[in-house]
Design an enzyme around this catalytic site. Structure first.
Site, PDB file in Angstrom:
ATOM      1  N   ASP A  28       0.599  -1.422  -0.050  1.00 12.30           N
ATOM      2  CA  ASP A  28       0.074   0.278   0.212  1.00 12.30           C
ATOM      3  C   ASP A  28       0.557   2.020  -0.455  1.00 12.30           C
ATOM      4  OD1 ASP A  28      -2.046   1.400   0.121  1.00 12.30           O
ATOM      5  OD2 ASP A  28      -2.480   1.752   1.919  1.00 12.30           O
ATOM      6  N   SER A  29       0.574   1.971  -0.272  1.00 11.39           N
ATOM      7  CA  SER A  29       1.064   3.289  -0.358  1.00 11.39           C
ATOM      8  C   SER A  29       1.450   3.952   0.796  1.00 11.39           C
ATOM      9  CB  SER A  29       0.707   5.031  -0.958  1.00 11.39           C
ATOM     10  OG  SER A  29      -1.053   4.636  -0.367  1.00 11.39           O
ATOM     11  N   GLY A  61      -3.827   8.783  -4.348  1.00 12.89           N
ATOM     12  CA  GLY A  61      -4.828   9.715  -4.368  1.00 12.89           C
ATOM     13  C   GLY A  61      -5.022  10.566  -5.734  1.00 12.89           C
ATOM     14  N   CYS A  92      -4.710  -1.325  -1.815  1.00 11.26           N
ATOM     15  CA  CYS A  92      -4.817   0.285  -2.429  1.00 11.26           C
ATOM     16  C   CYS A  92      -5.332   0.048  -3.252  1.00 11.26           C
ATOM     17  CB  CYS A  92      -3.441   0.738  -2.437  1.00 11.26           C
ATOM     18  SG  CYS A  92      -3.438   2.287  -3.094  1.00 11.26           S
ATOM     19  N   CYS A 204     -11.246   2.683   0.223  1.00 11.31           N
ATOM     20  CA  CYS A 204      -9.547   2.840   0.418  1.00 11.31           C
ATOM     21  C   CYS A 204      -9.878   2.113   1.498  1.00 11.31           C
ATOM     22  CB  CYS A 204      -9.491   4.101   0.497  1.00 11.31           C
ATOM     23  SG  CYS A 204      -8.085   4.623   1.311  1.00 11.31           S
ATOM     24  N   THR A 205      -8.625   1.508   1.652  1.00 12.52           N
ATOM     25  CA  THR A 205      -8.022   0.462   2.898  1.00 12.52           C
ATOM     26  C   THR A 205      -7.817   0.970   3.809  1.00 12.52           C
ATOM     27  OG1 THR A 205      -5.867   0.392   1.287  1.00 12.52           O
ATOM     28  CG2 THR A 205      -6.943  -1.174   1.061  1.00 12.52           C
TER      29      THR A 205
END
Length: 283
Positions: A28-29, A61, A92, A204-205
């Site tokens: 993920d980011s 995003g 993500c 969104c996670t």
């Protein structure tokens, strides 16, 4: 075991010997992917997990599609060079909507993406109003609108894109309190509706990390739906049927892209999630 902080030039301490286990990358980011990882770990506790988060380019995003695709492929390649992977989960929503084709073309192992849980939400809603809470990028993506047209064309879909919620979730995991007034301000477009959504997709996670606070602000009885459990089931199926035999006896490890003070503050949290070391991944 105490969590250990390591830079890329520090050799990893030897892990406790164990049976070889399939190696799964969760990416993920930021830290939102930990919500997906947690669901997978509950179903599949005996895997070798790698968690990688891009704290240099966070949040995704607000980034271009080209940047996201190139960045995710670069990071997955760097991890794969260190650990042969059985499977990767792009935890993500923003990255999943644009990078999956490139990843699947490049790598032989299965790649699982995260998509908004619009289909189950459309089945659950009683009043026909479904809220999609996501980043602005996910709200705008054609893929999201295709999901709505395919699975929820008889529902009213109220979409709300917010980068601020991502920041609030990150801050919460770092130990900060979440302002309910700030949440009310962000959710005001829904709260002012004559008939607000009775079912909300957490697109969104990061947002499952705010589940308790969201339920305090949204109307009583609102259902929150995310993709975590479905991703875990899909991961289990792919590992059994399609994943290459890439196994490791090493301990779970987390990678950041820059060893910042903020990353160092995550050490106790990563330890609670079962990661013994945090290293900087040179990319």
């Amino acid at each position: 075991m105490a969590t250990k902080l390591q830079d890329e030039n520090t050799p990893c301490l030897a892990a406790t010997p164990s049976e070889p286990r399939p190696t799964v990358l969760v990416f993920d980011s930021g830290v939102g992917g930990l919500s997906v990882y947690d669901e997978i770990r509950r179903l599949l506790p005996d895997l070798h997990y790698i968690y990688a988060f891009d704290n240099v380019a966070f949040p995704y995003g607000e980034k271009s599609e080209t940047f996201i695709v190139e960045r995710v492929v670069e990071i997955a390649t760097a991890v794969q060079q260190r650990y042969p992977l059985s499977l990767a989960v792009i935890a993500c929503n923003t990255a999943s909507t644009v990078s999956l084709p490139a990843l699947r073309e490049k790598f032989a192992f299965p790649v699982v993406g995260v998509v908004p849980a619009i289909k189950p939400a459309a089945r659950l809603t009683a009043n026909g109003v479904v809220g999609l809470l996501a980043t602005r990028a996910t709200v705008k993506r054609p893929y999201t609108h295709e999901l709505i047209a395919r699975f929820a064309n008889e529902c009213q879909i109220a979409m709300l894109g917010s980068a601020e919620l991502v920041e609030l979730a990150e801050a919460k995991l770092h130990g900060d309190s979440v302002s309910l007034e700030e949440l009310r301000r962000i959710l005001r477009p829904w709260l002012r509706m004559p008939e607000p959504p009775d079912t909300v997709v957490l697109g969104c996670t990061h947002f499952p990390l705010l589940r308790d606070e969201l339920l305090q602000v949204l109307p009583e009885g609102t259902r929150l739906v995310d993709s975590g459990a479905a991703i875990a089931r899909r991961t289990a199926w792919l590992l059994e049927h399609e994943a290459p035999d890439a196994k490791s006896t090493d301990a779970n490890i987390a990678y950041c892209m820059a060893m910042t003070p903020g990353a160092e503050q995550l050490l106790p949290i990563l330890q609670r999630y079962g990661f013994e070391t945090l290293e900087k991944l040179p990319v």
